[in-house]
Scaffold this motif. Structure first.
Motif, PDB file in Angstrom:
ATOM      1  N   THR A   2      65.577 -20.067  -8.247  1.00  0.00           N
ATOM      2  CA  THR A   2      65.281 -21.139  -9.193  1.00  0.00           C
ATOM      3  C   THR A   2      64.951 -22.429  -8.467  1.00  0.00           C
ATOM      4  O   THR A   2      65.699 -22.868  -7.600  1.00  0.00           O
ATOM      5  N   ALA A   3      63.842 -23.048  -8.834  1.00  0.00           N
ATOM      6  CA  ALA A   3      63.544 -24.395  -8.361  1.00  0.00           C
ATOM      7  C   ALA A   3      64.407 -25.380  -9.151  1.00  0.00           C
ATOM      8  O   ALA A   3      64.882 -25.062 -10.246  1.00  0.00           O
ATOM      9  N   PRO A   4      64.635 -26.591  -8.628  1.00  0.00           N
ATOM     10  CA  PRO A   4      65.567 -27.527  -9.272  1.00  0.00           C
ATOM     11  C   PRO A   4      65.120 -27.962 -10.671  1.00  0.00           C
ATOM     12  O   PRO A   4      63.927 -28.123 -10.940  1.00  0.00           O
ATOM     13  N   ILE A   5      66.107 -28.152 -11.541  1.00  0.00           N
ATOM     14  CA  ILE A   5      65.853 -28.647 -12.894  1.00  0.00           C
ATOM     15  C   ILE A   5      66.373 -30.078 -13.029  1.00  0.00           C
ATOM     16  O   ILE A   5      67.207 -30.523 -12.255  1.00  0.00           O
ATOM     17  N   GLN A   6      65.865 -30.789 -14.021  1.00  0.00           N
ATOM     18  CA  GLN A   6      66.318 -32.142 -14.338  1.00  0.00           C
ATOM     19  C   GLN A   6      67.181 -32.037 -15.601  1.00  0.00           C
ATOM     20  O   GLN A   6      66.670 -31.935 -16.714  1.00  0.00           O
ATOM     21  N   LYS A   7      68.482 -32.063 -15.442  1.00  0.00           N
ATOM     22  CA  LYS A   7      69.377 -31.773 -16.563  1.00  0.00           C
ATOM     23  C   LYS A   7      69.226 -32.786 -17.693  1.00  0.00           C
ATOM     24  O   LYS A   7      69.320 -32.418 -18.868  1.00  0.00           O
ATOM     25  N   ALA A   8      68.997 -34.057 -17.387  1.00  0.00           N
ATOM     26  CA  ALA A   8      68.911 -35.079 -18.435  1.00  0.00           C
ATOM     27  C   ALA A   8      67.788 -34.768 -19.426  1.00  0.00           C
ATOM     28  O   ALA A   8      67.954 -34.942 -20.645  1.00  0.00           O
ATOM     29  N   SER A   9      66.657 -34.287 -18.918  1.00  0.00           N
ATOM     30  CA  SER A   9      65.543 -33.953 -19.809  1.00  0.00           C
ATOM     31  C   SER A   9      65.886 -32.760 -20.689  1.00  0.00           C
ATOM     32  O   SER A   9      65.533 -32.718 -21.872  1.00  0.00           O
ATOM     33  N   LEU A  10      66.581 -31.785 -20.110  1.00  0.00           N
ATOM     34  CA  LEU A  10      66.979 -30.623 -20.897  1.00  0.00           C
ATOM     35  C   LEU A  10      68.001 -31.014 -21.955  1.00  0.00           C
ATOM     36  O   LEU A  10      67.932 -30.553 -23.105  1.00  0.00           O
ATOM     37  N   TYR A  11      68.960 -31.858 -21.577  1.00  0.00           N
ATOM     38  CA  TYR A  11      69.946 -32.310 -22.555  1.00  0.00           C
ATOM     39  C   TYR A  11      69.273 -33.034 -23.716  1.00  0.00           C
ATOM     40  O   TYR A  11      69.647 -32.854 -24.880  1.00  0.00           O
ATOM     41  N   ALA A  12      68.275 -33.855 -23.402  1.00  0.00           N
ATOM     42  CA  ALA A  12      67.573 -34.602 -24.447  1.00  0.00           C
ATOM     43  C   ALA A  12      66.845 -33.675 -25.412  1.00  0.00           C
ATOM     44  O   ALA A  12      66.586 -34.051 -26.561  1.00  0.00           O
ATOM     45  N   ALA A  13      66.528 -32.477 -24.946  1.00  0.00           N
ATOM     46  CA  ALA A  13      65.836 -31.502 -25.797  1.00  0.00           C
ATOM     47  C   ALA A  13      66.805 -30.527 -26.461  1.00  0.00           C
ATOM     48  O   ALA A  13      66.370 -29.561 -27.098  1.00  0.00           O
TER      49      ALA A  13
END
Length: 344
Positions: free
Chosen positions: A128-139
């Motif tokens: 897995t390449a890195p994810i941006q958790k804040a963007s996922l949480y916002a969705a």
């Protein structure tokens, strides 16, 4: 534990790579890792992403890598001539450094699809390449992070198989496991129970044998408090929680020692006495391993019915789109996943 990441004689099936946060460096480091597939002994893989996004990002970063859309079954053959991209149904925007919750659907789809491909026998493991958790949480994403999400996916796609994800940071000179992970430091003492420590120790010992070929892994448990509590004078958790957990692991035949004072546990001479450190909280585990080998350390998820690795760095939004990100940690993650899949 010295982590060898040479994938020679690796898996017959390709690895599935999820693209991660589109606003980050995922697509760029994947392309640069593909370029070094021969000299760095990178096993065959394919990228799960929106092909239009990949074309756009590589053109923006001026990375001259040939890209072909393909299927998992054709990816290994394609890998010799072009970066294989297996398309997603969701689209991704090419906005370097500017995460958008609108991309969350594609980010999640890439991870879910990769796990499903492994379950279906179309891929040997997941990187897995890195994810941006804040963007996922916002969705609306409701998991603390990658590791916890993968545990939920394992239960869905591998019914009947045990799945209790445990994070391990595996480097060439040091490997560590945080017993508690994504929680505030003030909550650690309450979350730290002997039962939790024993559970993590069992999973680590089992998977170091199953995935890494270590017959009798040596586990060193770090203390929580300064000087491992000084027999209760600097906190009672080491005496009342960690020490009984060590005794329980030893009673089960697991080679475990501790609690050891954390300030003397990570130097070279100490590292010769164990294969992995079980640290009591996130930063106690990640700071030393990243300090020693930031670019070569790999995030490995133990306790799953499939192989999963990841680079140990984040999305690097500040340098996205500039082709300056180093692919070393991703290359190490690919090589280690290939080796683990071949051993399993």
């Amino acid at each position: 534990m010295v982590v060898e990441t040479d994938a020679a004689g690796g898996p017959a099936l390709p690895l599935a790579v999820s693209v991660g946060e589109p606003a980050g460096i995922g697509a760029e480091i994947v392309a640069r890792a593909f370029e070094r597939r021969t000299d760095a002994s990178v096993p065959p893989f394919y990228l799960l992403a929106d092909p239009d996004f990949v074309f756009s990002r590589l053109a923006r970063a001026r990375i001259a890598v040939r890209v072909e859309t393909t299927t998992p079954e054709e990816a290994a053959d394609c890998f010799a001539r072009a970066l294989p991209v297996v398309p997603l149904t969701a689209r991704m925007g090419d906005r370097p450094g500017r995460p958008d919750p609108a991309d969350a659907r594609a980010v999640v789809e890439a991870i879910e699809t990769a796990v499903r491909h492994v379950a279906e026998g179309r891929a040997s493991g997941l990187v897995t390449a890195p994810i941006q958790k804040a963007s996922l949480y916002a969705a609306g994403f409701d998991h603390p992070g990658h590791t916890e999400f993968l545990g939920a996916l394992a239960e869905r796609h591998f019914p009947g198989e045990p799945a209790e994800p445990v994070m391990m940071l595996a480097g060439p000179e040091l490997s560590t496991v945080p017993v508690t992970v994504h929680i505030p430091l003030k909550d650690v003492p309450r979350a730290l129970t002997a039962e939790r420590i024993v559970t993590v120790g069992r999973i680590v010992a089992r998977d170091l044998a199953r995935r890494f070929g270590l017959e009798a892994p040596r586990l060193a448990l770090a203390g929580l408090n300064p000087h491992a509590g000084e027999d209760g004078t600097m906190g009672t958790e080491d005496r009342d929680v960690i020490a009984p957990a060590v005794a329980a692991l030893v009673a089960e035949g697991i080679r475990a020692t501790g609690p050891h004072p954390a300030d003397t546990l990570f130097h070279a001479r100490a590292r010769a006495g164990y294969d992995v450190v079980l640290a009591m909280y996130h930063d106690q585990a990640l700071i030393p391993v990243k300090t020693i080998a930031f670019d070569e350390t790999v995030n490995v998820t133990l306790g799953l019915p499939f192989v999963r690795t990841s680079p140990d760095h984040g999305t690097a939004l500040d340098i996205a789109g500039k082709d300056v990100a180093r692919p070393d940690s991703l290359i190490a993650a690919l090589r280690l996943a290939g080796r683990m899949a071949a051993v399993s």
